[in-house]
Design a protein around this motif. Structure first.
Motif, PDB file in Angstrom:
ATOM      1  N   THR A   1       0.416  -3.424   3.297  1.00 42.71           N
ATOM      2  CA  THR A   1       1.234  -2.239   3.363  1.00 42.71           C
ATOM      3  C   THR A   1       0.467  -0.901   2.502  1.00 42.71           C
ATOM      4  N   LYS A   2      -0.157  -1.714   1.469  1.00 45.03           N
ATOM      5  CA  LYS A   2      -1.369  -0.859   0.594  1.00 45.03           C
ATOM      6  C   LYS A   2      -2.996   0.127   2.040  1.00 45.03           C
TER       7      LYS A   2
ATOM      8  N   LYS B   1      -3.792   4.786   6.016  1.00 42.55           N
ATOM      9  CA  LYS B   1      -4.031   4.906   7.301  1.00 42.55           C
ATOM     10  C   LYS B   1      -3.250   6.077   7.001  1.00 42.55           C
ATOM     11  N   GLN B   2      -1.831   5.904   6.636  1.00 42.95           N
ATOM     12  CA  GLN B   2      -1.298   7.425   6.988  1.00 42.95           C
ATOM     13  C   GLN B   2      -1.237   8.847   6.018  1.00 42.95           C
TER      14      GLN B   2
ATOM     15  N   GLN C   1      -4.501   9.944   8.218  1.00 42.72           N
ATOM     16  CA  GLN C   1      -3.831  10.573   9.851  1.00 42.72           C
ATOM     17  C   GLN C   1      -3.880  11.813   8.880  1.00 42.72           C
ATOM     18  N   GLU C   2      -2.634  12.147   7.676  1.00 36.61           N
ATOM     19  CA  GLU C   2      -2.213  13.424   7.483  1.00 36.61           C
ATOM     20  C   GLU C   2      -2.382  14.497   7.076  1.00 36.61           C
ATOM     21  N   LYS C   3      -4.064  13.898   6.370  1.00 34.49           N
ATOM     22  CA  LYS C   3      -4.898  14.764   6.052  1.00 34.49           C
ATOM     23  C   LYS C   3      -5.929  15.620   6.980  1.00 34.49           C
ATOM     24  N   LEU C   4      -5.645  14.581   7.921  1.00 36.50           N
ATOM     25  CA  LEU C   4      -6.073  14.505   9.280  1.00 36.50           C
ATOM     26  C   LEU C   4      -6.037  15.924   9.874  1.00 36.50           C
TER      27      LEU C   4
END
Length: 230
Positions: free
Chosen positions: A152-153, A158-159, A162-165
């Motif tokens: 989960t961590k 990764k999520q 991805q949001e930062k990217l």
């Protein structure tokens, strides 16, 4: 509610059990495994700690209770371990409510029970429980918790990456877009209005008459058919 364990522990576990003896036992085992622990004695207190509240429609028993996240929850929970048989809200009910929450459904949930009932175990696993432990819980059982929290961590990291990217790409596109020039207001025409052709016609006739009056033939006065040079 009790919070135990090192505050610098990597993972935080929420333990739920109405039995004080079993609750103290699971606290001690989790502390031995270097987890930070929050222990509560009911499913409703667990929901409160998670920052959730129910909006039940008592007039319609078929309505599924909605679960709303509280953004002010300060402590991140990496795993929930709960007893199955509890008064009021059972561990199975707590499991369902957590999985109904869009913000918390990724938190691993482990069910504990002193009764080995296959149908109960199957129902919990089908609802989304990661593990089903039979009491008394042993230290070897808790060794199976970390892979679920790690999975989960990693997924959450990764999520977040991805949001930062995506956010960075949007900002970069906005900076590269040229500024659109603002349209300049057009000045009002300063030219004088042109007169109507009908108004120009008398002036043209008058000018023609004047030109004819200055013709060379008109400069010599005539007397009885004799032209006299002036």
């Amino acid at each position: 509610m009790a919070i135990t364990g090192d505050s610098h522990s990597q993972f935080h576990v929420l333990a739920v059990d109405d039995s004080m003896i079993d609750r103290k036992l699971i606290e001690r085992l989790l502390k031995t495994s270097s987890y930070q622990v929050t222990a509560v004695d009911s499913g409703s207190k667990a929901l409160k700690f998670l920052g959730l509240h129910e909006e039940d429609d008592q007039s319609n028993p078929d309505t599924v209770p909605s679960v709303c996240p509280n953004d002010h929850r300060e402590v991140e929970v990496n795993l929930i371990i709960t007893d199955y048989c509890m008064p009021g809200m059972t561990g199975y009910d707590l499991l369902k409510k957590v999985k109904e929450s869009s913000s918390l459904r990724d938190i691993p949930v482990v069910i504990m029970s002193s009764e080995n009932v296959p149908s109960r175990i199957t129902r919990c696993l089908e609802e989304g429980a990661e593990e089903f432990f039979l009491k008394p819980v042993r230290l070897a059982d808790l060794n199976r918790l970390k892979p679920h929290m790690m999975k989960t961590k990693i997924k959450n990291e990764k999520q977040e990456d991805q949001e930062k990217l995506e956010k960075s790409e949007i900002q970069s596109e906005q900076q590269q877009q040229p500024l659109q020039p603002q349209p300049q207001p057009q000045p009002e025409s300063q030219s004088q209005p042109q007169p109507s052709p009908l108004l120009q016609q008398p002036n043209n006739n008058k000018r023609k008459a004047m030109e004819e009056g200055l013709s060379p033939d008109r400069t010599r006065p005539r007397y009885n058919g004799i032209t006299t040079m002036v």
